[in-house]
Design an enzyme around this catalytic site. Sequence first.
Site, short mmCIF file in Angstrom:
data_model
loop_
_atom_site.label_atom_id
_atom_site.label_comp_id
_atom_site.label_asym_id
_atom_site.label_seq_id
_atom_site.Cartn_x
_atom_site.Cartn_y
_atom_site.Cartn_z
N HIS A 181 0.88 -1.28 -0.08
CA HIS A 181 0.01 -0.49 -0.52
C HIS A 181 1.02 1.78 0.17
O HIS A 181 1.83 1.36 0.53
CB HIS A 181 -0.64 0.19 1.28
CG HIS A 181 -1.75 0.96 1.65
ND1 HIS A 181 -2.81 0.89 0.22
CD2 HIS A 181 -1.98 2.19 1.71
CE1 HIS A 181 -3.65 2.29 0.71
NE2 HIS A 181 -3.04 2.79 1.19
N GLY A 182 0.65 2.50 -0.49
CA GLY A 182 1.07 3.42 -0.81
C GLY A 182 0.73 4.83 -0.41
O GLY A 182 -1.17 4.22 -0.45
N GLY A 183 1.28 5.66 -1.07
CA GLY A 183 0.16 7.28 -1.58
C GLY A 183 -1.05 7.17 -2.32
O GLY A 183 -1.69 7.71 -2.42
N PHE A 184 -0.47 6.63 -3.43
CA PHE A 184 -0.97 5.49 -4.53
C PHE A 184 -2.63 4.73 -4.35
O PHE A 184 -3.96 5.14 -4.57
CB PHE A 184 -0.39 5.40 -5.55
CG PHE A 184 -1.39 5.26 -6.62
CD1 PHE A 184 -2.00 3.80 -6.74
CD2 PHE A 184 -1.15 6.10 -7.77
CE1 PHE A 184 -2.67 3.97 -8.73
CE2 PHE A 184 -1.28 5.55 -9.36
CZ PHE A 184 -2.98 4.77 -9.83
N SER A 221 -3.32 0.77 -3.08
CA SER A 221 -3.18 -0.50 -2.98
C SER A 221 -2.59 -1.61 -4.14
O SER A 221 -3.32 -1.22 -5.18
CB SER A 221 -3.80 -1.36 -2.35
OG SER A 221 -4.03 -0.71 -0.70
N VAL A 222 -2.16 -2.55 -4.10
CA VAL A 222 -1.08 -3.13 -4.90
C VAL A 222 -1.58 -4.39 -4.64
O VAL A 222 -1.78 -4.88 -3.57
CB VAL A 222 -0.16 -2.51 -5.53
CG1 VAL A 222 0.29 -3.72 -6.20
CG2 VAL A 222 1.02 -1.29 -5.84
N LYS A 228 -2.19 -2.32 -9.99
CA LYS A 228 -2.09 -0.66 -8.77
C LYS A 228 -3.77 -0.08 -8.78
O LYS A 228 -4.36 -0.03 -9.60
CB LYS A 228 -1.30 0.16 -9.47
CG LYS A 228 -1.57 1.42 -8.38
CD LYS A 228 -0.18 2.59 -8.72
CE LYS A 228 1.36 1.68 -9.27
NZ LYS A 228 1.76 3.04 -9.04
N ASP A 252 11.54 10.23 -8.22
CA ASP A 252 11.11 9.24 -7.12
C ASP A 252 11.54 8.96 -7.61
O ASP A 252 11.19 7.17 -6.83
CB ASP A 252 9.56 9.36 -7.30
CG ASP A 252 9.24 9.16 -5.12
OD1 ASP A 252 9.63 9.78 -4.77
OD2 ASP A 252 7.92 8.48 -5.17
#
EC number: 2.7.11.1
Length: 792
Positions: A486-489, A491-492, A506, A603
């Site tokens: 999970h990230g700022g975008f 979940s994967v 994603k 990034d």
Amino acid sequence: MGKKRIVLLLFISFSYAEITKESPLSIGQTLSSSNGVYELGFFSFNNSQNQYVGIWFKGIIPRVVVWVANREKPVTDSAANLVISSSGSLLLINGKHDVVWSTGEISASKGSHAELSDYGNLMVKDNVTGRTLWESFEHLGNTLLPLSTMMYNLVTGEKRGLSSWKSYTDPSPGDFWVQITPQVPSQGFVMRGSTPYYRTGPWAKTRYTGIPQMDESYTSPFSLHQDVNGSGYFSYFERDYKLSRIMLTSEGSMKVLRYNGLDWKSSYEGPANSCDIYGVCGPFGFCVISDPPKCKCFKGFVPKSIEEWKRGNWTSGCARRTELHCQGNSTGKDANVFHTVPNIKPPDFYEYANSVDAEGCYQSCLHNCSCLAFAYIPGIGCLMWSKDLMDTMQFSAGGEILSIRLAHSELDVHKRKMTIVASTVSLTLFVILGFATFGFWRNRVKHHDAWRNDLQSQDVPGLEFFEMNTIQTATSNFSLSNKLGHGGFGSVYKGKLQDGREIAVKRLSSSSEQGKQEFMNEIVLISKLQHRNLVRVLGCCVEGKEKLLIYEFMKNKSLDTFVFGSRKRLELDWPKRFDIIQGIVRGLLYLHRDSRLRVIHRDLKVSNILLDEKMNPKISDFGLARLFQGSQYQDKTRRVVGTLGYMSPEYAWTGVFSEKSDIYSFGVLLLEIISGEKISRFSYGEEGKALLAYVWECWCETRGVNLLDQALDDSSHPAEVGRCVQIGLLCVQHQPADRPNTLELLSMLTTTSDLPLPKQPTFAVHTRNDEPPSNDLMITVNEMTESVILGR
């Protein structure tokens, strides 16, 4: 009065107009040119005991040395002198009166003296006649100054060219040297030992045809003269710049540098990208900077080894698909034809045909069965090729027209293909019109689905659109057991399609406005980028509020699970880590210089490096990436986004980003791979030193060898590790100009040439506070002084 006299004498003793038998030059004294531009004297690197005699630009800091006398044999005592011998030779002697360096035997019955000309040429002249007996311009180092020359003489066998330094602090001869060739017309080569490394293309009156910015309108400072006696001379003279030089770096790069009063600016650099590396596409292949894949075969040719080409190794080149049956004046199916290719850097191994016009050039090649290609070039005339077409590039503009001999049947193949293509296009247009009509109706019904409209307006060739139920089935309805992270975008998830393909999905968080921009950016960018070290996007899914991006699945997930994981780090020995480091740089080189789009990632970090089943690295997450156009080298934003710790100083504090800001991020990533420590969580000692501060301390103490992850002691290579630490520190230098570019970075990693010494990184002087580590950063530059920077 006596004291005044002493002061005057001391002042005069430090500045000489000439060196004579009675007035030698000692350490601390200099010889100046009459115009005050150049200076000769003793110098050392980094205050070491090794003393060299050299010439530099007077008054410019940092000092730029353009010629070194004793480049292979420094003196180590303070009693060294540069003297005129009784025979008239110029000698460098040490405190024991041993000759360390000399001009060689010179005969001057009435004596001689040495002076420095206004063009930086050290000359030994006869005292009576004024005749020049010896000059430094005939003994070049790594720099060509205005009015100095590179040359060859076929009668005497004499050659004069440039030779690189071993490193920025070691002027002894390095791996690279430059020569002009005796062929007509001449061309310039950078050689790595006996192997060609870079080629300029043939000379055309005022320009080199292999350098695209040197078109027919180019105002050239260069001059190349070849005579009938087998001699050739290359020189240059800058009218608009008082200070300029051509330099061969220790990494094999040729640079034309001009001083603007504040700094040295490069007006040309070669090789400028990996297409410039000699023979990268092999025989009958050509390199295209603006269109991936990088190497292509000429029409009528196919790759010799498909498997090697798939792996990105093109050096085997291409082979002719249909053999030639040449009989001079034959017609019909037995005749050969010529296929023209525009914007070409002329291949190597050409032959010059004298006194032939354009039509005569064509006829000469047509009736000569050994002639495989020809080109009629303004400023040269007719060139023909009877050997392999090697080291060829296609520019986006400029270049020459190359005509390649093909079998007549190749035209028939082309016609058949055109018929098939025409039929296919007609059918495709019909299908497209049908889908477009359906899509128009569907969008009117579902007018709220603006995302699909946005996607359809973008140029995303080859992108597959998935249905939502297909992805739900593949991921078991986005089950927790399939969740990868999970990230700022968002979940994967891991998934498996009905055709057996494993995918990574994603899923955009519906609450993230920034995620929308990242999503669109990533689709448009990654669909146009193809490289073995970049992750590949398969397609997307947009349905209602759901926005999904579908990638190829990476079996070994991301690099951070190995570098920072307590168990998995043992699976990543040093050789494998070093392979991963090089793979990341090759991916960066493609983004920065070799793709048809120039991309700044913004990034780059360990968690954005994915690993396939063979542990090959793939750069991922292009949501924050930016495109550069043409010659653009930097940009500025008021909205700084990225990950704290990986951002360069100029980007974090002023919003300026460039290739060099990605280099900074890579430097941090490299040091994390070596140490196994995460920059956002590392704290050392009572002062809580951050990772860069600790790396600098290790560098100063052991040249970085003790920085290596303790789990790798048995598999490490100390010299290689120390070199990588040094490269990492060079990448995180405060000033962008002090960091290597991506091409130089790859050269540093793949060669053993000495490296410049790093300065202490600015961020390395800071210590960590007691706040929890921040991860992703998103701030506005003009609010920075009032903002508390926290992770999302």
